[in-house]
Scaffold this motif. Structure first.
Motif, mmCIF file in Angstrom:
data_model
loop_
_atom_site.group_PDB
_atom_site.id
_atom_site.type_symbol
_atom_site.label_atom_id
_atom_site.label_comp_id
_atom_site.label_asym_id
_atom_site.label_seq_id
_atom_site.Cartn_x
_atom_site.Cartn_y
_atom_site.Cartn_z
ATOM 1 N N TRP A 52 18.679 26.996 -11.453
ATOM 2 C CA TRP A 52 17.441 27.553 -11.985
ATOM 3 C C TRP A 52 17.113 26.972 -13.359
ATOM 4 N N VAL A 53 18.116 26.625 -14.126
ATOM 5 C CA VAL A 53 17.869 25.947 -15.399
ATOM 6 C C VAL A 53 17.280 24.572 -15.132
ATOM 7 N N TRP A 54 17.908 23.835 -14.233
ATOM 8 C CA TRP A 54 17.439 22.487 -13.881
ATOM 9 C C TRP A 54 15.999 22.523 -13.389
ATOM 10 N N LEU A 55 15.676 23.531 -12.594
ATOM 11 C CA LEU A 55 14.352 23.582 -11.972
ATOM 12 C C LEU A 55 13.243 23.829 -12.989
ATOM 13 N N VAL A 56 13.520 24.595 -14.041
ATOM 14 C CA VAL A 56 12.440 24.939 -14.985
ATOM 15 C C VAL A 56 12.336 23.978 -16.163
ATOM 16 N N LEU A 57 13.294 23.085 -16.335
ATOM 17 C CA LEU A 57 13.246 22.188 -17.493
ATOM 18 C C LEU A 57 11.943 21.396 -17.571
ATOM 19 N N PRO A 58 11.426 20.817 -16.469
ATOM 20 C CA PRO A 58 10.147 20.098 -16.594
ATOM 21 C C PRO A 58 8.985 21.012 -16.970
ATOM 22 N N ALA A 77 17.641 30.694 -24.415
ATOM 23 C CA ALA A 77 17.463 31.674 -23.360
ATOM 24 C C ALA A 77 16.109 32.362 -23.462
ATOM 25 N N ASP A 78 15.640 32.617 -24.685
ATOM 26 C CA ASP A 78 14.352 33.284 -24.856
ATOM 27 C C ASP A 78 13.210 32.483 -24.243
ATOM 28 N N ASN A 79 13.312 31.152 -24.269
ATOM 29 C CA ASN A 79 12.256 30.315 -23.713
ATOM 30 C C ASN A 79 12.462 30.003 -22.230
ATOM 31 N N LEU A 80 13.706 29.860 -21.798
ATOM 32 C CA LEU A 80 13.954 29.493 -20.405
ATOM 33 C C LEU A 80 13.948 30.690 -19.464
ATOM 34 N N MET A 81 14.428 31.851 -19.916
ATOM 35 C CA MET A 81 14.547 33.001 -19.021
ATOM 36 C C MET A 81 13.213 33.442 -18.422
ATOM 37 N N PRO A 82 12.104 33.513 -19.174
ATOM 38 C CA PRO A 82 10.842 33.903 -18.539
ATOM 39 C C PRO A 82 10.424 32.955 -17.423
ATOM 40 N N GLU A 83 10.666 31.646 -17.609
ATOM 41 C CA GLU A 83 10.316 30.685 -16.564
ATOM 42 C C GLU A 83 11.206 30.860 -15.335
ATOM 43 N N ILE A 84 12.491 31.127 -15.566
ATOM 44 C CA ILE A 84 13.403 31.348 -14.444
ATOM 45 C C ILE A 84 13.010 32.609 -13.684
ATOM 46 N N GLU A 85 12.740 33.687 -14.412
ATOM 47 C CA GLU A 85 12.437 34.954 -13.741
ATOM 48 C C GLU A 85 11.044 34.963 -13.132
ATOM 49 N N TYR A 86 10.218 33.994 -13.486
ATOM 50 C CA TYR A 86 8.946 33.823 -12.798
ATOM 51 C C TYR A 86 9.177 33.307 -11.375
ATOM 52 N N LEU A 87 10.300 32.569 -11.191
ATOM 53 C CA LEU A 87 10.589 31.947 -9.898
ATOM 54 C C LEU A 87 11.542 32.757 -9.035
ATOM 55 N N VAL A 88 12.423 33.549 -9.651
ATOM 56 C CA VAL A 88 13.457 34.233 -8.868
ATOM 57 C C VAL A 88 13.755 35.587 -9.509
ATOM 58 N N ARG A 89 14.058 36.568 -8.666
ATOM 59 C CA ARG A 89 14.440 37.884 -9.162
ATOM 60 C C ARG A 89 15.964 37.904 -9.332
ATOM 61 N N LEU A 90 16.411 37.956 -10.567
ATOM 62 C CA LEU A 90 17.836 37.980 -10.863
ATOM 63 C C LEU A 90 18.317 39.420 -11.025
ATOM 64 N N SER A 91 19.561 39.642 -10.664
ATOM 65 C CA SER A 91 20.159 40.951 -10.903
ATOM 66 C C SER A 91 20.465 41.088 -12.387
ATOM 67 N N PRO A 92 20.695 42.307 -12.877
ATOM 68 C CA PRO A 92 21.051 42.463 -14.292
ATOM 69 C C PRO A 92 22.269 41.622 -14.682
ATOM 70 N N ALA A 93 23.255 41.562 -13.792
ATOM 71 C CA ALA A 93 24.446 40.765 -14.096
ATOM 72 C C ALA A 93 24.102 39.282 -14.168
ATOM 73 N N GLU A 94 23.227 38.817 -13.273
ATOM 74 C CA GLU A 94 22.830 37.408 -13.281
ATOM 75 C C GLU A 94 22.009 37.084 -14.527
ATOM 76 N N ARG A 95 21.127 37.998 -14.913
ATOM 77 C CA ARG A 95 20.353 37.763 -16.133
ATOM 78 C C ARG A 95 21.265 37.620 -17.344
ATOM 79 N N SER A 96 22.273 38.485 -17.397
ATOM 80 C CA SER A 96 23.219 38.413 -18.507
ATOM 81 C C SER A 96 24.001 37.109 -18.470
ATOM 82 N N LEU A 97 24.393 36.692 -17.260
ATOM 83 C CA LEU A 97 25.147 35.450 -17.109
ATOM 84 C C LEU A 97 24.322 34.254 -17.575
ATOM 85 N N TYR A 98 23.070 34.167 -17.135
ATOM 86 C CA TYR A 98 22.223 33.040 -17.520
ATOM 87 C C TYR A 98 21.938 33.066 -19.023
#
Length: 485
Positions: free
Chosen positions: A64-70, A161-182
């Motif tokens: 998900w990091v790789w996918l949102v970098l562009p 994380a503040d800049n990448l997380m919104p883009e990631i969560e726009y594409l996929v619904r992460l669990s609370p544990a996954e959000r913390s991990l990312y």
């Protein structure tokens, strides 16, 4: 029951509960970070395009990091289109571009594989559909551009994380544990990992750009894998086709013949791409090798003048088979190379010498020791100071020509005085008249092509003047025959 016994029992229960909790937490952490879910495709072609060679475990990027970098850093790409602006082939319906695999190692990770560099494409006209050729040399992929994009993104202060997380969560619904991990682990660690890679590749910034369809494959191995000192050598060269490997048995492999074992070349290619010694899967590599031995290039896609090609066969047999025919003479062996002014005995091919000077005996010996203690071994690495005389199977699709891709077409190969000093690379529209890709096109839509300059170190188009003295009609017939190989 005495007070002391009750206290002791409660303590044992508490310790037991804590141990269970530790096991559960450890198990969850292992599951989130290290659990490996193997991926393999039944179809050999799809497995080549998207199967893993093991890079995900040691150097994979969180998917998900790789996918949102562009999306986050478009200004660090050469143009619009995300990763396709780097010449990657993204087939309709595929989750990833050709040359990338996705595997779960605790979490989904992305890594490159052999097809990133070794998948060719061509179009018979600008508006014709793109044909994808597994095992062919890439014409469009800009591997250095991809690496530079990752490095530029990691150096950007917005890689947080503040800049990448919104883009990631726009594409996929992460669990609370996954959000913390990312947020707390994967994004910061990805940035650190890319910056470490940048330090290993800092040497390339002082050298001519590779450009699409080219790579320096062994300076990264010398510096990043073998930890040899940076020596300023230049190994820039065209990507090679890896089809018909059965024709290369017993031959010197790579442009400079630095190994003669197909098995060792396949294994070392995975290591060079970033696979760790500890996770190298021999069964996966063996399957890949077996398939590449029998893979064949596509037939020439335009009409061939049969009678003219038959005339060209005679010209080929008289002038070319000594180096490029059946084993014997120079075929499958090394042809010495030398710069002008060196001993006359070495002035046989006189092409650009930078690639052969890149590899040395100390590096070869270090690589032969690299597999010590593992179930596989290296013993074939060598330094030959020469270029390999390779088979010409599928030569029509291997433009530009010479080891460094400095001659755009077969027409120019046999007319050294007409070879352009500067031309564009990265366009995959084929020219059946000169037999090669269009080299006079600077852009297509928003995509800019790479201007290749033969005056730069490692880019010389000199040498290999064989066939240049033939009568014009024989040159024409020879090229017609080469289309059939």
């Amino acid at each position: 029951m005495s007070w002391q016994k009750k206290k002791s029992r409660r303590r044992r229960r508490l310790i037991g509960g804590l141990l269970v909790l530790v096991v559960l937490v450890a198990g969850g952490a292992w599951n989130s970070l290290f659990r490996v879910v193997p991926v393999e495709y039944a179809d050999d072609v799809e497995n080549f395009k998207h199967g893993t060679i093991g890079i995900e475990e040691s150097a994979g990027i969180p998917y998900w990091v790789w996918l949102v970098l562009p999306r986050v850093f478009p200004e660090h790409l050469p143009g619009p289109g995300g990763y396709t602006s780097l010449g990657m082939v993204w087939e309709e319906g595929s989750e990833l571009p050709v040359g990338f695999s996705k595997m779960e190692v605790g979490f989904p990770r992305v890594g490159a594989n052999c097809s990133f560099c070794h998948t060719g494409t061509y179009r018979t006209a600008p508006d014709a559909p793109r044909q994808v050729v597994p095992g062919g040399p890439s014409t469009t992929a800009d591997t250095q551009g991809y690496l530079r994009f990752l490095i530029a993104a990691a150096n950007d202060p917005r890689f947080t994380a503040d800049n990448l997380m919104p883009e990631i969560e726009y594409l996929v619904r992460l669990s609370p544990a996954e959000r913390s991990l990312y947020r707390n682990v994967l994004i910061p660690q990805t940035r650190r990992g890319i910056l470490e890679t940048a330090r290993d590749y800092a040497w390339m910034e002082a050298q001519p750009r590779w450009g699409p369809g080219r790579i320096d494959p062994f300076n990264p191995v010398k510096v990043g894998v073998l930890r040899r000192p940076i020596d300023g050598t230049i190994g820039n060269s065209d990507m090679m086709p890896i089809w018909s490997l059965d024709e290369r048995d017993g031959s010197d492999l790579h442009w400079d013949g630095l190994n003669g074992s197909i098995r060792e070349v396949v294994l070392s290619s995975a290591l060079g791409d970033g696979t760790s010694r500890s996770v190298l899967d021999l069964a996966t590599m063996e399957r890949l090798e077996d398939w590449l031995r029998t893979l064949r290039p596509p037939a020439y896609p335009f009409p061939i003048a049969a009678a003219l090609a038959e005339e060209g066969r005679s010209v080929y047999q008289q002038n070319c088979t000594g180096c490029h025919g059946e084993p014997g003479n120079w075929a499958g062996r090394m042809v010495p190379v030398a710069a002008a002014g060196e001993s006359e005995g070495l002035e046989r091919i006189a092409t650009d010498p930078y690639r052969v000077r890149m590899w040395d005996q100390a590096s070869a010996e270090t690589y032969n020791r690299y597999a010590s203690g593992y179930d596989w071994k290296f013993e074939g690495f060598q330094d030959q100071d020469a270029y390999a005389a390779v088979p010409l199977t599928g030569i029509w699709l291997r433009a530009p020509y010479l080891h460094n891709g400095s001659v755009p077409t077969l027409w120019h190969l046999f007319r050294p005085e007409e070879r352009p000093e500067r031309f564009y690379r990265g366009y995959d529209v084929f020219d059946p008249l000169q037999v090669g890709f269009r080299y006079d096109v600077a852009e297509e839509g928003v995509r800019q092509f790479f201007l290749y300059d033969t005056a730069l170190p490692g880019n010389s188009n000199a040498g290999h003047a064989y066939g240049s003295a033939l009568p014009e009609e024989e040159k024409v017939a020879l090229v017609e025959y080469l289309k059939t190989l």
